[in-house]
Scaffold this active site. Sequence first.
Site, PDB file in Angstrom:
ATOM      1  N   TYR A 102       6.382  -8.628 -22.375  1.00 16.42           N
ATOM      2  CA  TYR A 102       5.241  -8.913 -23.256  1.00 16.42           C
ATOM      3  C   TYR A 102       5.413 -10.132 -24.172  1.00 16.42           C
ATOM      4  CZ  TYR A 102       2.327  -5.086 -21.665  1.00 16.42           C
ATOM      5  OH  TYR A 102       1.519  -4.285 -20.889  1.00 16.42           O
ATOM      6  N   GLU A 144       1.758   2.665 -20.817  1.00 14.81           N
ATOM      7  CA  GLU A 144       2.575   2.441 -19.615  1.00 14.81           C
ATOM      8  C   GLU A 144       3.844   3.294 -19.671  1.00 14.81           C
ATOM      9  OE1 GLU A 144       2.727  -1.899 -19.548  1.00 14.81           O
ATOM     10  OE2 GLU A 144       0.539  -1.898 -19.430  1.00 14.81           O
ATOM     11  N   ARG A 211       1.285  -6.946  -2.616  1.00  7.90           N
ATOM     12  CA  ARG A 211      -0.103  -6.601  -2.330  1.00  7.90           C
ATOM     13  C   ARG A 211      -0.346  -5.129  -2.612  1.00  7.90           C
ATOM     14  NH1 ARG A 211      -0.404 -11.208  -2.296  1.00  7.90           N
ATOM     15  NH2 ARG A 211      -1.227 -12.658  -0.756  1.00  7.90           N
ATOM     16  N   ASN A 212      -1.570  -4.819  -3.091  1.00 13.11           N
ATOM     17  CA  ASN A 212      -1.970  -3.424  -3.296  1.00 13.11           C
ATOM     18  C   ASN A 212      -2.646  -2.905  -2.027  1.00 13.11           C
ATOM     19  OD1 ASN A 212      -3.356  -4.749  -6.275  1.00 13.11           O
ATOM     20  ND2 ASN A 212      -1.456  -3.600  -6.226  1.00 13.11           N
ATOM     21  N   THR A 280     -10.609   3.036   3.077  1.00 10.06           N
ATOM     22  CA  THR A 280      -9.273   3.659   2.950  1.00 10.06           C
ATOM     23  C   THR A 280      -9.183   4.713   1.831  1.00 10.06           C
ATOM     24  OG1 THR A 280      -8.553   1.671   1.767  1.00 10.06           O
ATOM     25  CG2 THR A 280      -7.960   1.822   4.088  1.00 10.06           C
ATOM     26  N   PHE A 397     -12.347  -2.147  -6.560  1.00 10.99           N
ATOM     27  CA  PHE A 397     -12.508  -3.454  -5.918  1.00 10.99           C
ATOM     28  C   PHE A 397     -11.132  -3.898  -5.460  1.00 10.99           C
ATOM     29  CE2 PHE A 397     -12.532  -8.157  -6.503  1.00 10.99           C
ATOM     30  CZ  PHE A 397     -13.217  -8.405  -5.332  1.00 10.99           C
ATOM     31  N   GLY A 399      -9.332  -6.375  -5.552  1.00 11.86           N
ATOM     32  CA  GLY A 399      -8.839  -7.596  -6.186  1.00 11.86           C
ATOM     33  C   GLY A 399      -8.904  -7.366  -7.675  1.00 11.86           C
TER      34      GLY A 399
END
Length: 407
Positions: A102, A144, A211-212, A280, A397, A399
Site C-alpha cells: 500500500y 482483506e 488471468r481470472n 461459466t 464483467f 475485466g
Amino acid sequence: MSHATPRPVLSEATRALVRASVPALAEHGTLITTTMYRRLFQDASIRALFNQANQDGGSQPAALAGAILAYARHIDDLGALTGAVERMAQKHIAYHILPEHYPSVAKALLGAIGEVLGEAATPELLAAWGEAYWFLADLLIAREAAIRSEIEADAGGWRGWRRFTVAQRIVESELIVSFVLRPADGGAVLPHKPGQYLTLRLATPQGEIKRNYSISCGPNADHYRISVKREAQGHGGSRYLHDAVAVGDSLEATPPSGDFYLPDAPSRPVVLLSGGVGLTPMVSMLETIAAKHPQLETHYVHGTANSASHAMDAHVRRLASGHGRMRVASFYCEPRGGDAPGKTHDVDGLIDIAWLRSNTPLDQADVYLCGPRPFLRRFVQELAQAGVPGERIHYEFFGPSDEALAA
Ligand SMILES: Cc1cc2nc3c(=O)[nH]c(=O)nc-3n(C[C@H](O)[C@H](O)[C@H](O)COP(=O)(O)OP(=O)(O)OC[C@H]3O[C@@H](n4cnc5c(N)ncnc54)[C@H](O)[C@@H]3O)c2cc1C
Ligand code: HEM
C-alpha cells in the site's frame, strides 16, 4: 510505514478539500491514474503484481480513476461504497496484494496528483488526499485481512499461490476448452461460492501472465474446473492455455474470490442470463442449484452464435431435466446450416428484454448476468428500466469494472 490501527474518521477540513477536488478529478482522473501507474511500475516487483493486459487497454487505470472519483464524491457518505470496497478487496485477494504494497501506491498516487494538477496541488490538498488515501487503504487492508483469515481457516483453504495439476482437458465448443485442476500437493480444495473465480499465474514463454477465470463447476472439496475461450487477438493468456497446457501440466492459482455468487440460501427465484463464454459462472450456479436447491425456480437464458460455439449445452439440459424446476432457453444470433429452433436451440436472434419479461419472473427474481461488455451494458440498463431494482441485479464483467456499466 504500518497502518494496522484503524484511523479516526476523516476531519471536516479534509473532507472539504477532497470534495472541492471532484471537478479536477473528473477532468483529469484517468490522466492521474495513468501517471500513477507509470510512477508505480518503476518498481519492477510492484509491476509484477498486476495484469498488464488491463493496463494496455486503459481499463484498469479507468477502473481505479472511477473508484477514486466515486470515493471523493461519497466522502460524506462512505456507506454508499460498501459494495465497491468489497469488490476491490476480492480483486486484491485474487492478485495476492498485501498490506506492505500500500505505501508504494500512496507515494505514486500523491506524486501523480502533484504532477498532473501542478500548482493547484497545494500542500493542503496533497495532505488531505494522503489522509483520505490511508483511510480507504485501511478499510481495504482490514477487509482483506478478514477475507484471508476466513479462507485460511476453512478446510482446503490456502494463502497466496498454490500449485495445481491439470487432471483433464475437455473441448466444449469450437473456442472453449475446460481444464479440471487438482492441487499438486494432493490436499483438499476450498469449496468456492458458485460464481467466484480463480486467478491463474501462467509461466508463458513471453513471461508471466495472470488471468481470472470463473469456476465452471459446482463447489466441491477436490477440484476446480475452468472453461476458457481462446482469444486469438489477446496478449496470449488464453492462447497459452489452449495451445500449450496439457493434462499433467501444472499452473498456480490463488484461492477463489469475487463478490458475484449465488447465496447459500437463495430467497427468490433466479434468472441467470449469459452471453458467450459468460456461461461459466452460470454453470457453477446451475450445478449448485441441481445439487442443493431442488425447490428453487430457476430460469437459465443463454445467447451464443450457433451450435459450433455453444458450450456445455448437453450438460446444462441434463441438470435441468434432473431438477424439474429449472428452465433453459438458448438463443442463436448466427444459426448455421442444420441449426433449427426446437432442435439445436430455442430462439433465433438475440435475447431481448421483451422476451425476458414474458418468459421469466423478472418482477420477483434475482437476476445474475455475465457476458461481453455490450451485453452487460444493455441488460443492466434494460432490467433497471423494466423495474428490476438494483439490489436484484447482480453482474460479473470479465475485466476491471468501471462506472460505465452502472445503470
Ligand atoms: C472475474 C473474471 C472472470 C473471468 N472468467 C473467464 C472465463 O470463465 N472464461 C474465459 O474464457 N475468460 C474469463 N475471463 C477473461 C480472462 O481473464 C482473460 O481476459 C481472457 O482469457 C483473455 O486473456 P488473453 O490473455 O488471451 O487476452 P487479453 O490480452 O487479456 O485480451 C482480452 C481482450 O482484448 C482483446 N485484445 C487484446 N489485445 C488486442 C489487440 N492488440 N487488438 C485487438 N484486440 C485485442 C482480445 O481480443 C480480448 O478480447 C474472466 C475475467 C475476469 C475479470
Ligand atoms: C486505497 C488503495 C487502492 C484502491 C482504491 C484500489 C482500487 C482498485 C480497483 C477499483 C480495482 C479494480 C477492481 C475491479 O476489477 O473491479 C483494483 C484492482 C487491483 N488492484 Fe487495487 N486499489 C488500491 C490499492 C492497491 C495496491 C496497494 C495494489 C498493489 C500494489 C493494488 C493492486 C491491484 C491489482 C493487481 C488489481 C487487479 C488489476 C487487474 O484486474 O488488472 N491495489 N484496485
